[in-house]
Enzyme design. Structure first.
Site, PDB file in Angstrom:
ATOM      1  NE  ARG A 107      -2.940   2.585 -13.895  1.00 45.08           N
ATOM      2  CZ  ARG A 107      -2.719   1.930 -12.060  1.00 45.08           C
ATOM      3  NH1 ARG A 107      -4.149   3.087 -11.969  1.00 45.08           N
ATOM      4  NH2 ARG A 107      -2.730   1.223 -11.968  1.00 45.08           N
ATOM      5  CG  HIS A 134      -1.020  -3.541 -12.625  1.00 48.10           C
ATOM      6  ND1 HIS A 134       0.158  -2.901 -13.363  1.00 48.10           N
ATOM      7  CD2 HIS A 134      -1.678  -3.914 -11.373  1.00 48.10           C
ATOM      8  CE1 HIS A 134      -0.420  -1.427 -11.886  1.00 48.10           C
ATOM      9  NE2 HIS A 134      -1.040  -1.993 -11.194  1.00 48.10           N
ATOM     10  CD  GLN A 137       0.648  -3.832  -7.315  1.00 55.11           C
ATOM     11  OE1 GLN A 137      -0.644  -2.843  -7.759  1.00 55.11           O
ATOM     12  NE2 GLN A 137       0.307  -4.587  -6.122  1.00 55.11           N
ATOM     13  CG  ASP A 231      -8.206  -6.711  -9.013  1.00 54.49           C
ATOM     14  OD1 ASP A 231      -8.061  -5.665  -8.310  1.00 54.49           O
ATOM     15  OD2 ASP A 231      -7.235  -7.022  -9.783  1.00 54.49           O
ATOM     16  CB  CYS A 272      -3.305  -4.895  -6.510  1.00 56.22           C
ATOM     17  SG  CYS A 272      -5.141  -5.503  -6.910  1.00 56.22           S
ATOM     18  NE  ARG A 300       2.568  -1.168  -7.622  1.00 60.55           N
ATOM     19  CZ  ARG A 300       1.758  -0.290  -8.858  1.00 60.55           C
ATOM     20  NH1 ARG A 300       0.861  -0.257  -7.808  1.00 60.55           N
ATOM     21  NH2 ARG A 300       2.472   0.503  -9.819  1.00 60.55           N
TER      22      ARG A 300
HETATM   23  N1   CP Z   1      -2.516  -1.337  -7.811  1.00 57.98           N
HETATM   24  C1   CP Z   1      -2.053  -0.243  -8.347  1.00 57.98           C
HETATM   25  O1   CP Z   1      -1.506  -0.132  -9.130  1.00 57.98           O
HETATM   26  O2   CP Z   1      -3.153   1.032  -7.897  1.00 57.98           O
HETATM   27  P1   CP Z   1      -4.032   1.868  -7.895  1.00 57.98           P
HETATM   28  O3   CP Z   1      -4.166   1.814  -9.619  1.00 57.98           O
HETATM   29  O4   CP Z   1      -4.462   2.857  -7.372  1.00 57.98           O
HETATM   30  O5   CP Z   1      -2.300   2.571  -9.518  1.00 57.98           O
HETATM   31  N1  NVA Z   2      -8.007  -5.094 -11.827  1.00 63.21           N
HETATM   32  C1  NVA Z   2      -7.796  -3.763 -11.848  1.00 63.21           C
HETATM   33  C2  NVA Z   2      -6.040  -3.554 -10.481  1.00 63.21           C
HETATM   34  C3  NVA Z   2      -6.082  -2.249 -10.232  1.00 63.21           C
HETATM   35  C4  NVA Z   2      -5.206  -2.375  -9.337  1.00 63.21           C
HETATM   36  C5  NVA Z   2      -8.213  -2.757 -12.327  1.00 63.21           C
HETATM   37  O1  NVA Z   2      -7.983  -2.954 -13.778  1.00 63.21           O
HETATM   38  O2  NVA Z   2      -8.979  -1.903 -12.360  1.00 63.21           O
END
Ligand code: CP
Ligand code: NVA
Length: 313
Positions: A107, A134, A137, A231, A272, A300
């Site tokens: 990430r 993502h 997701q 989101d 999400c 997930r």
């Molecule tokens: N939706 C999602 O990816 O959640 P986290 O940021 O908690 O991993």
């Molecule tokens: N758009 C959000 C998604 C989190 C899962 C972010 O990038 O923070």
């Protein structure tokens, strides 16, 4: 391209529709197997290295638990430990980790870093969110809809994303267009998804019978929707813009009135997560009868299992 040539999971744009469906059916089989008493240890002896530059609940825990359920292990590497690109270069991290683990899930802030990890690693690389997309997701979101609609084809269904045309919206554009769904992305002016993603998604939709639409009018966007998806308004790394975004995005809140504007008594609401309740979504909606937000989060786990089995198995 077929399943055995896919070595990384960077973007759903790279995954052909037949492979996507093979993975969705795999997620279903793995969920059913797990419910019937547990998964076979198909990843026994395998270790997943998980590199995080940002916080996470769902991605971190679901990948870790998915590895355990499949007989393997996962190693969590916090932002402070690796300091990707700061303490040492991304290519060096990729090459060193490749000697220790069987797969890397990362990430990151800059999508470029995911691409570099994939270029230099000799083990599969899985994108656990970047500032661009993502895919893990959106893949499990397709699985959630596939399950919710009793394992029927997804083609022709209409998903309306209301909010920021950012990473999650980008992956949903690819996901929906790959399976012949219609997708409408409704954002404030200036917050549309990137034009090249929209063009690519329109190209996929042209092959699958899907449709891609952009709009700025939420009431109009949701009419006839099967899914309303939102989101956060300020993503991780955009905290300094949060105040301004709260003002700009206010008309784009998913509230009871917007759900009703769909005119569809069976519409489902997805997010999400994490949610900023009272901003992009109200308590009433997230706790209401249309919300499938928590089954979505739970899935997930099953989505990750399919991805891991296909890439590390
Ligand atoms: N939706 C999602 O990816 O959640 P986290 O940021 O908690 O991993
Ligand atoms: N758009 C959000 C998604 C989190 C899962 C972010 O990038 O923070």
């Amino acid at each position: 391209m077929n399943a055995k040539h896919i070595t990384d999971f960077i973007s759903l744009a790279d995954i052909p529709t037949d492979v996507l469906w093979d993975w969705l059916r795999t997620a279903r089989a793995l969920k059913e197997e797990w419910r019937a008493g547990g998964n076979k240890p198909v990843l026994r002896g395998k270790v997943l290295g998980m590199v995080f530059q940002k916080p996470s609940l769902r991605t971190r825990v679901s990948f870790d638990v998915a590895m355990r359920h499949l007989g393997g292990e996962a190693l969590y590497l916090s932002p402070q430990e690796i300091r990707l690109g700061e303490r040492e270069t991304v290519p060096d991290v990729a090459r060193v980790l490749s000697g220790y683990v069987h797969g890397i899930m990362a990430r990151v802030f800059a999508h470029e870093h995911i691409l570099q990890l994939a270029e230099y690693a000799t083990v599969p690389v899985i994108n656990g969110l970047s500032d661009f997309n993502h895919p893990a997701q959106a893949f499990s979101d397709l699985f959630t809809l596939y399950e919710h609609w009793h394992w029927q084809d997804l083609a022709g269904r209409h998903l309306v994303f209301v909010g920021d045309g950012n990473n999650v919206a980008h992956s949903l554009l690819y996901a929906c267009s790959k399976v012949g769904m219609r997708i409408t992305v409704c954002t404030p002016p200036g917050y549309e998804p990137r034009p090249h993603v929209v063009e690519e998604a329109r190209g996929f939709a042209a092959q699958t019978g899907g449709e891609v639409r952009l709009t700025h009018d939420p009431q109009d966007a949701v009419r006839g929707a099967d899914v309303i998806y939102t989101d956060v308004w300020a993503s991780m790394g955009q905290e300094a813009e949060a105040e301004e975004r709260r003002r700009i995005f206010r008309p784009y809140q998913v509230n009871q009135a917007l759900v009703e504007a769909s005119g569809n008594p069976n519409v489902v609401v997805m997010h999400c997560l994490p949610a900023h309740r009272g901003e992009e979504i109200t308590d009433e909606v997230i706790e209401g009868p249309h919300s499938i937000v928590f089954p979505q989060a739970h899935n997930r786990l099953h989505g990750q299992k399919a991805i891991l089995m296909k890439l590390l198995g």
